[in-house]
Scaffold this motif. Structure first.
Motif, PDB file in Angstrom:
ATOM      1  N   ALA A  65      26.602 -51.881 -45.843  1.00 60.22           N
ATOM      2  CA  ALA A  65      25.308 -50.930 -45.984  1.00 60.22           C
ATOM      3  C   ALA A  65      25.426 -50.217 -47.134  1.00 60.22           C
ATOM      4  O   ALA A  65      26.527 -49.297 -46.981  1.00 60.22           O
ATOM      5  CB  ALA A  65      24.942 -50.253 -44.669  1.00 60.22           C
ATOM      6  N   VAL A  66      24.742 -50.414 -48.235  1.00 57.03           N
ATOM      7  CA  VAL A  66      24.801 -49.623 -49.532  1.00 57.03           C
ATOM      8  C   VAL A  66      23.461 -49.018 -49.656  1.00 57.03           C
ATOM      9  O   VAL A  66      22.637 -49.953 -50.071  1.00 57.03           O
ATOM     10  CB  VAL A  66      25.281 -50.537 -50.744  1.00 57.03           C
ATOM     11  CG1 VAL A  66      25.315 -50.016 -51.959  1.00 57.03           C
ATOM     12  CG2 VAL A  66      26.736 -51.476 -50.387  1.00 57.03           C
ATOM     13  N   ASP A  67      23.513 -47.900 -49.510  1.00 55.31           N
ATOM     14  CA  ASP A  67      22.301 -46.991 -49.826  1.00 55.31           C
ATOM     15  C   ASP A  67      21.244 -47.690 -48.929  1.00 55.31           C
ATOM     16  O   ASP A  67      19.919 -47.850 -49.582  1.00 55.31           O
ATOM     17  CB  ASP A  67      21.786 -47.068 -51.290  1.00 55.31           C
ATOM     18  CG  ASP A  67      22.912 -46.103 -52.080  1.00 55.31           C
ATOM     19  OD1 ASP A  67      23.416 -45.113 -51.314  1.00 55.31           O
ATOM     20  OD2 ASP A  67      22.794 -46.069 -53.185  1.00 55.31           O
ATOM     21  N   GLY A  68      21.472 -47.962 -47.644  1.00 60.99           N
ATOM     22  CA  GLY A  68      20.474 -48.702 -46.760  1.00 60.99           C
ATOM     23  C   GLY A  68      20.217 -50.332 -47.008  1.00 60.99           C
ATOM     24  O   GLY A  68      19.593 -50.808 -46.068  1.00 60.99           O
ATOM     25  N   GLN A  69      20.994 -50.747 -47.946  1.00 61.05           N
ATOM     26  CA  GLN A  69      20.768 -52.213 -48.004  1.00 61.05           C
ATOM     27  C   GLN A  69      22.122 -52.922 -47.650  1.00 61.05           C
ATOM     28  O   GLN A  69      23.124 -52.419 -48.333  1.00 61.05           O
ATOM     29  CB  GLN A  69      20.262 -52.583 -49.610  1.00 61.05           C
ATOM     30  CG  GLN A  69      19.011 -51.751 -49.795  1.00 61.05           C
ATOM     31  CD  GLN A  69      17.667 -52.369 -49.212  1.00 61.05           C
ATOM     32  OE1 GLN A  69      17.746 -53.472 -48.967  1.00 61.05           O
ATOM     33  NE2 GLN A  69      16.806 -51.537 -48.485  1.00 61.05           N
ATOM     34  N   ARG A  87      31.232 -48.575 -54.172  1.00 62.60           N
ATOM     35  CA  ARG A  87      30.208 -47.500 -54.525  1.00 62.60           C
ATOM     36  C   ARG A  87      30.198 -47.307 -56.104  1.00 62.60           C
ATOM     37  O   ARG A  87      29.152 -47.311 -56.644  1.00 62.60           O
ATOM     38  CB  ARG A  87      30.558 -46.129 -53.953  1.00 62.60           C
ATOM     39  CG  ARG A  87      29.702 -44.847 -54.081  1.00 62.60           C
ATOM     40  CD  ARG A  87      30.082 -43.653 -53.728  1.00 62.60           C
ATOM     41  NE  ARG A  87      31.241 -43.610 -52.672  1.00 62.60           N
ATOM     42  CZ  ARG A  87      30.536 -43.648 -51.245  1.00 62.60           C
ATOM     43  NH1 ARG A  87      29.666 -43.671 -50.988  1.00 62.60           N
ATOM     44  NH2 ARG A  87      31.875 -43.709 -50.257  1.00 62.60           N
ATOM     45  N   THR A  88      30.995 -47.322 -56.853  1.00 63.32           N
ATOM     46  CA  THR A  88      31.347 -47.224 -58.257  1.00 63.32           C
ATOM     47  C   THR A  88      30.578 -48.348 -58.842  1.00 63.32           C
ATOM     48  O   THR A  88      29.898 -48.341 -59.594  1.00 63.32           O
ATOM     49  CB  THR A  88      32.639 -46.968 -58.795  1.00 63.32           C
ATOM     50  OG1 THR A  88      33.224 -45.762 -58.166  1.00 63.32           O
ATOM     51  CG2 THR A  88      32.861 -46.808 -60.263  1.00 63.32           C
ATOM     52  N   GLU A  89      30.989 -49.454 -58.138  1.00 58.39           N
ATOM     53  CA  GLU A  89      30.648 -50.823 -58.699  1.00 58.39           C
ATOM     54  C   GLU A  89      29.108 -50.987 -58.817  1.00 58.39           C
ATOM     55  O   GLU A  89      28.336 -51.533 -59.726  1.00 58.39           O
ATOM     56  CB  GLU A  89      31.152 -52.028 -58.237  1.00 58.39           C
ATOM     57  CG  GLU A  89      30.911 -53.383 -58.629  1.00 58.39           C
ATOM     58  CD  GLU A  89      31.387 -53.651 -59.963  1.00 58.39           C
ATOM     59  OE1 GLU A  89      30.598 -54.052 -60.902  1.00 58.39           O
ATOM     60  OE2 GLU A  89      32.707 -53.448 -60.497  1.00 58.39           O
ATOM     61  N   LEU A  90      28.538 -50.599 -57.831  1.00 55.23           N
ATOM     62  CA  LEU A  90      26.999 -50.509 -57.521  1.00 55.23           C
ATOM     63  C   LEU A  90      26.216 -49.337 -58.101  1.00 55.23           C
ATOM     64  O   LEU A  90      25.098 -49.544 -57.952  1.00 55.23           O
ATOM     65  CB  LEU A  90      26.618 -50.940 -56.008  1.00 55.23           C
ATOM     66  CG  LEU A  90      27.159 -52.499 -55.823  1.00 55.23           C
ATOM     67  CD1 LEU A  90      26.972 -52.682 -54.325  1.00 55.23           C
ATOM     68  CD2 LEU A  90      26.601 -53.646 -56.469  1.00 55.23           C
ATOM     69  N   GLY A  91      26.951 -48.165 -58.578  1.00 50.54           N
ATOM     70  CA  GLY A  91      26.477 -46.952 -58.683  1.00 50.54           C
ATOM     71  C   GLY A  91      25.566 -46.459 -57.351  1.00 50.54           C
ATOM     72  O   GLY A  91      24.502 -46.001 -57.428  1.00 50.54           O
ATOM     73  N   ALA A  92      26.179 -46.727 -56.134  1.00 53.25           N
ATOM     74  CA  ALA A  92      25.464 -46.167 -54.896  1.00 53.25           C
ATOM     75  C   ALA A  92      26.034 -44.734 -54.521  1.00 53.25           C
ATOM     76  O   ALA A  92      27.136 -44.187 -54.922  1.00 53.25           O
ATOM     77  CB  ALA A  92      25.908 -47.355 -53.781  1.00 53.25           C
ATOM     78  N   THR A  93      25.425 -44.195 -53.639  1.00 48.70           N
ATOM     79  CA  THR A  93      25.558 -43.048 -53.176  1.00 48.70           C
ATOM     80  C   THR A  93      26.187 -43.292 -51.839  1.00 48.70           C
ATOM     81  O   THR A  93      27.354 -42.506 -51.562  1.00 48.70           O
ATOM     82  CB  THR A  93      24.080 -42.296 -52.458  1.00 48.70           C
ATOM     83  OG1 THR A  93      23.589 -42.042 -54.002  1.00 48.70           O
ATOM     84  CG2 THR A  93      24.399 -40.755 -52.068  1.00 48.70           C
ATOM     85  N   GLU A  94      25.985 -44.074 -50.815  1.00 46.78           N
ATOM     86  CA  GLU A  94      26.510 -44.356 -49.353  1.00 46.78           C
ATOM     87  C   GLU A  94      26.766 -45.803 -49.163  1.00 46.78           C
ATOM     88  O   GLU A  94      26.029 -46.850 -49.619  1.00 46.78           O
ATOM     89  CB  GLU A  94      25.595 -43.890 -48.392  1.00 46.78           C
ATOM     90  CG  GLU A  94      25.114 -42.545 -48.254  1.00 46.78           C
ATOM     91  CD  GLU A  94      24.362 -42.127 -47.202  1.00 46.78           C
ATOM     92  OE1 GLU A  94      24.553 -42.886 -46.077  1.00 46.78           O
ATOM     93  OE2 GLU A  94      23.551 -41.040 -47.337  1.00 46.78           O
ATOM     94  N   VAL A  95      28.232 -46.078 -48.998  1.00 47.17           N
ATOM     95  CA  VAL A  95      28.741 -47.305 -48.669  1.00 47.17           C
ATOM     96  C   VAL A  95      29.385 -47.117 -47.271  1.00 47.17           C
ATOM     97  O   VAL A  95      30.383 -46.315 -47.134  1.00 47.17           O
ATOM     98  CB  VAL A  95      29.662 -47.812 -49.780  1.00 47.17           C
ATOM     99  CG1 VAL A  95      30.087 -49.100 -49.455  1.00 47.17           C
ATOM    100  CG2 VAL A  95      28.836 -47.827 -50.985  1.00 47.17           C
TER     101      VAL A  95
END
Length: 171
Positions: A65-69, A87-95
């Protein structure tokens, strides 16, 4: 008839792949040898033992679940996913790892049988570069008892994955 359990399973099981996955293979025009085993191939270690290959040749299809997706990460069986690298690869906040309900909702398959493609919902796919170190890799065919071989570059292409470095680094 052969005395081998894997040969017997193949002869007595006309279609060992999950029907959704078999349909995906047909839609892709892909013919692979789906092998079914009476013992579970739910974990990478179980699959490697059943197939008789190196643990690193097993493809783990993991939903995060990456930023809810939901995002699918393809990783070799001997490695772990580094969530910080995802997280870094996708520029996400939550993983975080998806729970069983999200895995089934997203893919249409239960944990332990998730194939790299043929899912209910189209998701982003990250494929760890380490998969390319092998001539052949083995992935789930939609059930915890069936796997199929394919060269890793083709597998990643059929999964519409992006090659990344998200493996947990060892000290």
């Amino acid at each position: 008839m052969s005395d081998s359990r894997s040969d017997t399973a193949q002869e007595t099981t006309p279609s060992p792949a999950h029907p959704r996955f078999a349909e995906a293979l047909t839609e892709l025009g892909l013919t692979v040898e789906v092998r079914s085993f009476p013992e579970a191939t739910r974990t990478a270690a179980e699959a490697a033992a059943a197939v008789g290959c190196d643990l690193a040749q097993i493809v783990k299809s993991l939903i995060f679940a990456v930023d809810g997706q939901p995002v699918l990460v393809l990783m070799d069986g001997s490695s772990r996913v580094d969530v910080e690298r995802v997280r870094t690869e996708l520029g996400a906040t939550e993983v975080g790892r998806a729970d069983a309900a999200l895995v089934r909702e997203t893919t249409g398959y239960a944990i332990g049988g998730v194939p790299p493609f043929g899912h209910r919902t189209r998701t982003r796919v990250l494929a760890d570069r380490g998969l390319l170190a092998h001539d052949t890799v083995w992935a789930a065919a939609g059930t915890p008892h069936a796997v199929f071989p394919l060269d890793p570059a083709s597998l990643i292409e059929y999964a519409q994955g992006r090659i990344v470095d998200v493996r947990e680094r060892t000290a």
